[in-house]
Design a protein around this motif. Structure first.
Motif, PDB file in Angstrom:
ATOM      1  N   ARG A 173       0.828  -1.205   0.000  1.00 44.17           N
ATOM      2  CA  ARG A 173       0.000   0.000   0.000  1.00 44.17           C
ATOM      3  C   ARG A 173       0.862   1.255   0.000  1.00 44.17           C
ATOM      4  O   ARG A 173       0.576   2.214  -0.721  1.00 44.17           O
ATOM      5  N   TRP A 224       2.361   1.633  -3.530  1.00 46.28           N
ATOM      6  CA  TRP A 224       1.413   2.090  -4.539  1.00 46.28           C
ATOM      7  C   TRP A 224       0.943   3.519  -4.268  1.00 46.28           C
ATOM      8  O   TRP A 224       0.713   4.295  -5.190  1.00 46.28           O
ATOM      9  N   MET A 225       0.817   3.868  -2.999  1.00 45.19           N
ATOM     10  CA  MET A 225       0.440   5.236  -2.654  1.00 45.19           C
ATOM     11  C   MET A 225       1.548   6.197  -3.081  1.00 45.19           C
ATOM     12  O   MET A 225       1.286   7.245  -3.678  1.00 45.19           O
ATOM     13  N   GLY A 235       1.541   6.507  -6.811  1.00 46.13           N
ATOM     14  CA  GLY A 235       0.430   7.354  -7.253  1.00 46.13           C
ATOM     15  C   GLY A 235       0.703   8.827  -7.037  1.00 46.13           C
ATOM     16  O   GLY A 235       0.421   9.654  -7.907  1.00 46.13           O
ATOM     17  N   VAL A 236       1.248   9.170  -5.885  1.00 46.96           N
ATOM     18  CA  VAL A 236       1.575  10.565  -5.604  1.00 46.96           C
ATOM     19  C   VAL A 236       2.643  11.061  -6.568  1.00 46.96           C
ATOM     20  O   VAL A 236       2.536  12.156  -7.127  1.00 46.96           O
ATOM     21  N   ALA A 251       3.339   9.886  -9.584  1.00 45.43           N
ATOM     22  CA  ALA A 251       2.745  10.000 -10.916  1.00 45.43           C
ATOM     23  C   ALA A 251       1.877  11.256 -11.008  1.00 45.43           C
ATOM     24  O   ALA A 251       1.888  11.951 -12.026  1.00 45.43           O
ATOM     25  N   GLY A 252       1.138  11.557  -9.955  1.00 51.90           N
ATOM     26  CA  GLY A 252       0.310  12.753  -9.953  1.00 51.90           C
ATOM     27  C   GLY A 252       1.133  14.018 -10.061  1.00 51.90           C
ATOM     28  O   GLY A 252       0.793  14.933 -10.819  1.00 51.90           O
TER      29      GLY A 252
END
Length: 79
Positions: A4, A7-8, A11-12, A14-15
């Motif tokens: 987790r 992946w978190m 994601g951050v 990539a954002g």
């Protein structure tokens, strides 16, 4: 748990990369007036203004929710 976090973090990251690339694209391919409409007049501080707005909104929502919970449980235990 480590999956987790991974992946978190991904994601951050990539954002942040996507927002940076999109902002650079808008700056490079739009006229000045349109850029000012989208990004505001102070185009160098867009990220800090956005972050401070998010923090302010989060804090305000947190305080509202805390007040709601305080009223709900205070009424329950006092009455």
């Amino acid at each position: 748990m480590f999956k987790r976090i991974f992946w978190m973090g991904l994601g951050v990251t990539a954002g942040v990369v996507l927002v940076t690339k999109a902002e650079a694209y808008v700056r490079a391919n739009t006229p000045k007036r349109a850029r000012e409409f989208v990004l505001g007049e102070d185009q160098d501080q867009v990220a800090s203004r956005t972050l401070s707005g998010l923090v302010r909104q989060f804090t305000q929502t947190m305080h509202q929710r805390q007040d709601e919970l305080d009223r709900r449980y205070l009424d329950r235990f006092q009455g």
